[in-house]
Design an enzyme around this catalytic site. Sequence first.
Site, PDB file in Angstrom:
ATOM      1  N   ASP A   1       0.838  -1.201   0.000  1.00 32.29           N
ATOM      2  CA  ASP A   1       0.000   0.000   0.000  1.00 32.29           C
ATOM      3  C   ASP A   1       0.872   1.250   0.000  1.00 32.29           C
ATOM      4  OD1 ASP A   1      -2.440   1.250  -0.176  1.00 32.29           O
ATOM      5  OD2 ASP A   1      -2.685   1.417   1.988  1.00 32.29           O
TER       6      ASP A   1
ATOM      7  N   HIS B   1      -3.693  13.950   1.126  1.00 36.42           N
ATOM      8  CA  HIS B   1      -3.915  13.005   2.236  1.00 36.42           C
ATOM      9  C   HIS B   1      -2.766  13.089   3.229  1.00 36.42           C
ATOM     10  CE1 HIS B   1      -4.930   9.464   4.536  1.00 36.42           C
ATOM     11  NE2 HIS B   1      -3.783   8.883   4.216  1.00 36.42           N
TER      12      HIS B   1
ATOM     13  N   GLU C   1     -10.574   3.921   3.796  1.00 38.37           N
ATOM     14  CA  GLU C   1      -9.649   4.699   2.970  1.00 38.37           C
ATOM     15  C   GLU C   1     -10.009   4.455   1.508  1.00 38.37           C
ATOM     16  OE1 GLU C   1      -5.528   4.053   4.110  1.00 38.37           O
ATOM     17  OE2 GLU C   1      -5.732   5.605   5.659  1.00 38.37           O
TER      18      GLU C   1
ATOM     19  N   GLU D   1      -9.243   4.221  -2.076  1.00 41.64           N
ATOM     20  CA  GLU D   1      -8.009   3.998  -2.839  1.00 41.64           C
ATOM     21  C   GLU D   1      -8.325   3.324  -4.172  1.00 41.64           C
ATOM     22  OE1 GLU D   1      -4.748   2.266  -0.774  1.00 41.64           O
ATOM     23  OE2 GLU D   1      -5.330   3.078   1.195  1.00 41.64           O
TER      24      GLU D   1
ATOM     25  N   ASP E   1      -8.891   0.362   2.202  1.00 46.71           N
ATOM     26  CA  ASP E   1      -7.900  -0.021   3.215  1.00 46.71           C
ATOM     27  C   ASP E   1      -8.464   0.350   4.584  1.00 46.71           C
ATOM     28  OD1 ASP E   1      -5.593  -0.608   4.635  1.00 46.71           O
ATOM     29  OD2 ASP E   1      -4.627   1.300   4.148  1.00 46.71           O
TER      30      ASP E   1
ATOM     31  N   ARG F   1      -7.847   3.805  13.521  1.00 43.36           N
ATOM     32  CA  ARG F   1      -6.968   4.957  13.773  1.00 43.36           C
ATOM     33  C   ARG F   1      -6.390   4.963  15.179  1.00 43.36           C
ATOM     34  NH1 ARG F   1      -5.830   5.875   8.687  1.00 43.36           N
ATOM     35  NH2 ARG F   1      -7.613   6.597   7.461  1.00 43.36           N
TER      36      ARG F   1
ATOM     37  N   GLN G   1      -3.640   2.489  15.171  1.00 45.59           N
ATOM     38  CA  GLN G   1      -2.587   3.017  14.296  1.00 45.59           C
ATOM     39  C   GLN G   1      -1.741   4.064  15.016  1.00 45.59           C
ATOM     40  OE1 GLN G   1      -4.199   4.732  10.697  1.00 45.59           O
ATOM     41  NE2 GLN G   1      -2.207   5.060   9.758  1.00 45.59           N
TER      42      GLN G   1
ATOM     43  N   LYS H   1      -4.210  -2.122  10.258  1.00 43.41           N
ATOM     44  CA  LYS H   1      -4.529  -2.272   8.834  1.00 43.41           C
ATOM     45  C   LYS H   1      -4.691  -3.733   8.408  1.00 43.41           C
ATOM     46  CE  LYS H   1      -3.404   2.116   7.513  1.00 43.41           C
ATOM     47  NZ  LYS H   1      -4.171   3.019   6.656  1.00 43.41           N
TER      48      LYS H   1
ATOM     49  N   THR I   1      -8.629  -5.844   3.924  1.00 45.67           N
ATOM     50  CA  THR I   1      -8.569  -4.906   2.805  1.00 45.67           C
ATOM     51  C   THR I   1      -9.588  -5.397   1.781  1.00 45.67           C
ATOM     52  OG1 THR I   1      -6.191  -4.641   3.168  1.00 45.67           O
ATOM     53  CG2 THR I   1      -7.070  -3.855   1.055  1.00 45.67           C
TER      54      THR I   1
ATOM     55  N   GLU J   1      -9.483  12.491   8.005  1.00 43.21           N
ATOM     56  CA  GLU J   1      -9.342  13.834   7.439  1.00 43.21           C
ATOM     57  C   GLU J   1     -10.657  14.618   7.533  1.00 43.21           C
ATOM     58  OE1 GLU J   1      -7.256  14.072   3.534  1.00 43.21           O
ATOM     59  OE2 GLU J   1      -7.169  11.906   3.732  1.00 43.21           O
TER      60      GLU J   1
HETATM   61 CA    CA Z   1      -3.929   3.084   2.896  1.00 38.60          CA
END
Ligand code: CA
Length: 432
Positions: free
Chosen positions: A137, A144, A209, A211, A243, A247, A250, A263, A267, A378
């Site tokens: 990834d 971002h 996420e 992507e 993904d 948080r 993380q 993570k 996925t 975000e």
């Molecule tokens: Ca990602």
Amino acid sequence: MHLNATHDPALRSWVESAQAAANDFPIQNLPHGVFRRRGMQEPFRGGVAIGECIVDMAQAALLDVWAPDARAAAQAAGEATLDALMALGPVHWHRLRAELSRLLRAGAPQASRLRDALVPMFAAEHGLPARVGDYTDFLTSWHHMVNAGAVLQPGAPPLANFKWMPIAYHGRSSTVEVSGAAVHRPSGQARAPDAQEPHFGPSRRLDYELEIAVWIGPGSVRGQPIAVNAAEQHVFGLGLLNDWSARDLQGWESMPLGPFLSKNFLTTVSPWVVTLEALEPFRCALPREPGAAPELPYLRSPRADAGFDLQIEAWLHTPRSGAPGTRLSRSSFRHSHWSVAQMVAHHTVGGCCLCTGDLLGTGTQSGPGPGEQGCLLELSHGGARPIELADGERRAFLEDGDTIVLKAWGERDGAARIGFGDCRGTVRPAAG
Ligand code: CA
């Protein structure tokens, strides 16, 4: 690769639903996937999406309708995964696309024979497009990186290395699943900002996420880097990728080696892979901010239009709202600082080989404007500013029962609109 007869926006298919407005799968698209009829204990096989139907390629390949130079690809496209097709390379992909376009075109004399190989999409369930041996990834969106950095490390300057190379971490292929897989909230360690010690439990800050998935075609040889100008010959096509990210886990675990349990629980990828040839009408230049670092020679692309202008969206459906839900993110892949070709070239420049079926994620795709952020971290400023949903609910992060649906499509004057289908997942309580 240039535009050819398969991109002609005037083309129509004898599969009538291919002409429906806002349909993702007109005859100019022809994406590949793996499916079987839902509820049947039958093997998965490859298929091609057209309108609201799937061409069962295992069945269609048996028909005596293919030009000799496309037969190998037609057979490979019907296998239980797309690995064999992916390994054949661009010349074969192109021949198969030209044949599919010819056979599915309105007025094609082979229509009556191919019609027996059609399966309605609503009656199908999907498998993973390929056996994913490795998953990497990337972080390719400047916006971002800046937005997430402002939340996770307030006051810190943007990462100095971002503009010099496409940064990435090696992910976990065993938990890559196709759209629809349940998203069990992961448990793990997290430490509250005011706490001395971490606690253990289900994540309270679960995020998506938005992507793009990059599916690798022919592999490479260890020790022999793929040059940036040859990189796209190793890319079968693009899809969607979510993904899922915890948080709170993380934030506690990522220093110094990067994300791990935050993570690696899941996925999700979309079932359909749109070939680069189908995406050719949506080429665009990469954004280059004034004063941006010059690219090192191994990342310098010979083509000015190495990017893809694809509209991307993330939608949230809560148990209360159901359909139509709230659009959380809307942006474009054109904002990506790094191209797909540069990701491939950088991945292999140190000697690492890529293998057929490998999966690359582009990293969260965020744009510069309001609403263009590709994740809740975000959008909600780390949870500090919850988002107001269409029906009055609020969300800082995902709650059990929430469904996230990712969408993408290419749309441009003089080209047919083509889409990627959905990539969806519903959040379930932590297991155990
Ligand atoms: Ca990602």
